[in-house]
Scaffold this motif. Sequence first.
Motif, short mmCIF file in Angstrom:
data_model
loop_
_atom_site.label_atom_id
_atom_site.label_comp_id
_atom_site.label_asym_id
_atom_site.label_seq_id
_atom_site.Cartn_x
_atom_site.Cartn_y
_atom_site.Cartn_z
N HIS A 141 23.37 50.96 74.13
CA HIS A 141 23.20 49.78 73.60
C HIS A 141 22.00 49.85 72.30
CE1 HIS A 141 25.00 46.95 76.32
NE2 HIS A 141 24.71 47.97 77.22
N ALA A 142 22.12 49.30 71.38
CA ALA A 142 21.30 49.62 69.99
C ALA A 142 21.51 48.13 69.15
CB ALA A 142 21.77 50.78 69.24
N LYS A 143 20.54 48.24 68.03
CA LYS A 143 20.57 47.30 66.96
C LYS A 143 20.74 47.74 65.70
CE LYS A 143 18.59 43.48 69.58
NZ LYS A 143 17.36 42.45 69.79
N ASP A 144 21.45 47.05 64.72
CA ASP A 144 21.50 47.75 63.53
C ASP A 144 20.16 47.19 62.72
OD1 ASP A 144 21.85 44.93 62.65
OD2 ASP A 144 23.91 45.39 62.18
N SER A 145 20.15 47.56 61.45
CA SER A 145 19.25 47.06 60.62
C SER A 145 18.85 45.82 60.34
CB SER A 145 19.10 47.90 59.19
OG SER A 145 20.31 47.48 58.33
N GLU A 146 19.82 45.25 60.53
CA GLU A 146 19.60 43.58 60.44
C GLU A 146 19.67 42.93 61.85
OE1 GLU A 146 23.35 42.10 58.57
OE2 GLU A 146 22.89 43.10 56.82
N GLY A 147 19.38 43.63 62.80
CA GLY A 147 19.10 42.98 64.14
C GLY A 147 20.29 42.51 65.06
N VAL A 148 21.41 42.86 64.48
CA VAL A 148 22.70 42.64 65.02
C VAL A 148 22.85 43.62 66.24
CG1 VAL A 148 25.16 42.30 65.04
CG2 VAL A 148 23.63 41.70 62.92
N ALA A 149 23.34 43.10 67.51
CA ALA A 149 23.50 44.03 68.63
C ALA A 149 24.70 44.94 68.38
CB ALA A 149 23.64 43.15 69.91
N ILE A 150 24.65 45.92 68.68
CA ILE A 150 25.82 46.90 68.59
C ILE A 150 25.78 48.08 69.80
CG2 ILE A 150 25.83 46.78 65.93
CD1 ILE A 150 24.50 49.44 65.90
N MET A 151 26.85 48.90 69.56
CA MET A 151 26.84 49.79 70.68
C MET A 151 26.95 51.31 69.90
SD MET A 151 26.86 48.54 73.78
CE MET A 151 27.48 49.57 74.95
N GLY A 168 19.15 53.97 60.11
CA GLY A 168 18.45 53.81 61.23
C GLY A 168 18.95 52.71 62.34
N PHE A 169 18.72 52.89 63.45
CA PHE A 169 19.07 52.07 64.63
C PHE A 169 18.09 51.57 65.36
CE2 PHE A 169 22.79 54.43 63.32
CZ PHE A 169 23.68 53.51 62.93
N LYS A 170 17.74 50.69 65.92
CA LYS A 170 16.87 50.20 66.76
C LYS A 170 17.20 50.16 68.33
CE LYS A 170 13.80 47.61 65.02
NZ LYS A 170 12.82 48.61 64.87
N LEU A 171 16.63 51.20 69.20
CA LEU A 171 16.90 51.32 70.59
C LEU A 171 16.12 50.28 71.44
CD1 LEU A 171 19.40 53.13 71.58
CD2 LEU A 171 18.45 53.54 69.31
N LEU A 172 16.19 49.87 72.58
CA LEU A 172 15.50 49.23 73.39
C LEU A 172 14.13 49.72 73.57
CD1 LEU A 172 15.26 46.48 75.41
CD2 LEU A 172 15.86 48.48 77.26
N ASN A 173 13.69 51.01 73.76
CA ASN A 173 12.58 51.45 73.81
C ASN A 173 12.41 52.95 73.37
OD1 ASN A 173 13.08 52.62 76.17
ND2 ASN A 173 12.91 50.83 77.30
N HIS A 174 11.31 53.63 73.49
CA HIS A 174 11.29 55.16 73.11
C HIS A 174 12.08 56.04 73.87
CE1 HIS A 174 9.34 58.97 73.72
NE2 HIS A 174 9.18 59.04 72.62
N ASN A 223 11.15 53.76 69.19
CA ASN A 223 12.58 53.17 69.57
C ASN A 223 13.46 53.29 68.42
OD1 ASN A 223 11.05 51.26 68.02
ND2 ASN A 223 12.17 49.65 68.98
N ASN A 224 13.05 54.00 67.33
CA ASN A 224 14.10 54.16 66.20
C ASN A 224 14.87 55.28 66.49
OD1 ASN A 224 13.29 51.64 65.01
ND2 ASN A 224 11.33 52.60 64.54
N PHE A 225 16.30 55.22 66.09
CA PHE A 225 17.11 56.54 66.03
C PHE A 225 17.59 56.46 64.80
CE2 PHE A 225 21.34 57.99 66.35
CZ PHE A 225 20.99 59.39 67.05
N TYR A 226 17.57 57.82 63.81
CA TYR A 226 17.97 58.00 62.68
C TYR A 226 19.17 58.99 62.54
CZ TYR A 226 13.52 55.65 61.65
OH TYR A 226 12.45 54.58 61.95
N ILE A 227 20.02 58.93 61.57
CA ILE A 227 20.89 59.88 61.05
C ILE A 227 20.82 60.06 59.76
CG2 ILE A 227 22.50 59.53 63.23
CD1 ILE A 227 24.33 57.88 61.53
#
Length: 433
Positions: free
Chosen positions: A243-253, A305-311, A286-290
Amino acid sequence: RTINNHSKQRCEMPPQSQPRSSLADDSSSHLSSNSRIARSPARNPLSFRTMQTKVTLLDGSLFTCTVEKRSRGLQLFEKVCDHVNLLERDYFALCFRDADNNKNWLDPAKEMKKQVRGVPWNFSFNIKFYPPDPTQLSEDITRYFLCLQLRQDIVSGRLPCSFATHTVLGSYTVQSELGDYDPDECGSDYVSELCFAPNQTKEMEEKIMELHKTYRGMTPAEAEMHFLENVKKLSMYGVDLHHAKDSEGVAIMLGVCSSGLLVYRDRLRINRFSWPKILKISYKRNNFYIKIRPGEFDQFESTIGFKLLNHRAAKRLWKVCVEHHSFFRLMSPEETHKKLLSLGSKFRYSGRTQIQSRRASAQISRPAPHFPRCISKRNMMSRSLDGGTHNDDASTGPSISSSGSPGGSICIHDPRSKRIFLSPLSSVLSSKT
């Protein structure tokens, strides 16, 4: 091509030596106080250094053994592989649930007590790296274990299938476990107790029986091969979702697989980044980057960048990406360089790569091992092929919930010999993220 990972801003000093035991102080106090010895209960010193572990296998059975707390994960993993007589081990791993009910893979190179904290030492033996071409596996027993994992994925809904695919895969499963259709022993609804799909219908069961009747003469190994040839074409085959969120805060996988990183929104894949296209993966808090290689009309690399639930979730995703990239892309794992002071995570994939695993599999020269094939049932009251009813009172495994259907199992040592043995099938550890 390797993937750099230096984003974790933390200095890790070399591990300090373990504190010395206070046995000397204790012994002197015991010598000066005999009354304390009389009041102290006898304690087994080994009980503080060992732990009882329970491993749920792919067929639902339970493997129990005692390991030292300071032993590495590899020691338990090798015990399980020896127990199930598995040689092609590199695709498999042990997973466990942490205190927050998140799935974690047991690191074979790290001490177990440093990984499993605050929860019982209950593990599940699962496929970690799904081979892109399962037919390249050398032994039937390895392909059978892969089939068991995929059946769990299908029944739990982690591997979505169409109605037609469910019927085809279900028919090969029946042929593998029951053998040829026999009108004298199979009733009109002989597959109704078997579980093939999350929402199984009577229409699906009738279609499965219709296809099964056409497979006369097909061996269990051939049926499993056909099963794998069909299931590997599914779009979600071997995808580990996070589970993650994109740069706009939209829930994605975010899905990690053998070919790269996939992005899903509302169950639809909206982007794909293959491993050759990714220059670097990293995480911070809590950020994941590629970092993506520049395209045909681009001049510079781009970072997404993507935002995960926590670290912890970000680090879990990063580790899964490092492992999948190393296993499927590298010729051999990266060498670890020991330094007195290191920046960033010290984690490196230490197992064999897929190329190394295939080379080792080609050297297997033992006779094909014999093993039982088990049928997942919908309930503990199992009906045998001759119409009789059997109730198994054997002890079950740990009561770990699963998104699949619970039930018993019928172990058939040879689908054509009609020798049937009843055994319980405990719920398996769900890998739902």
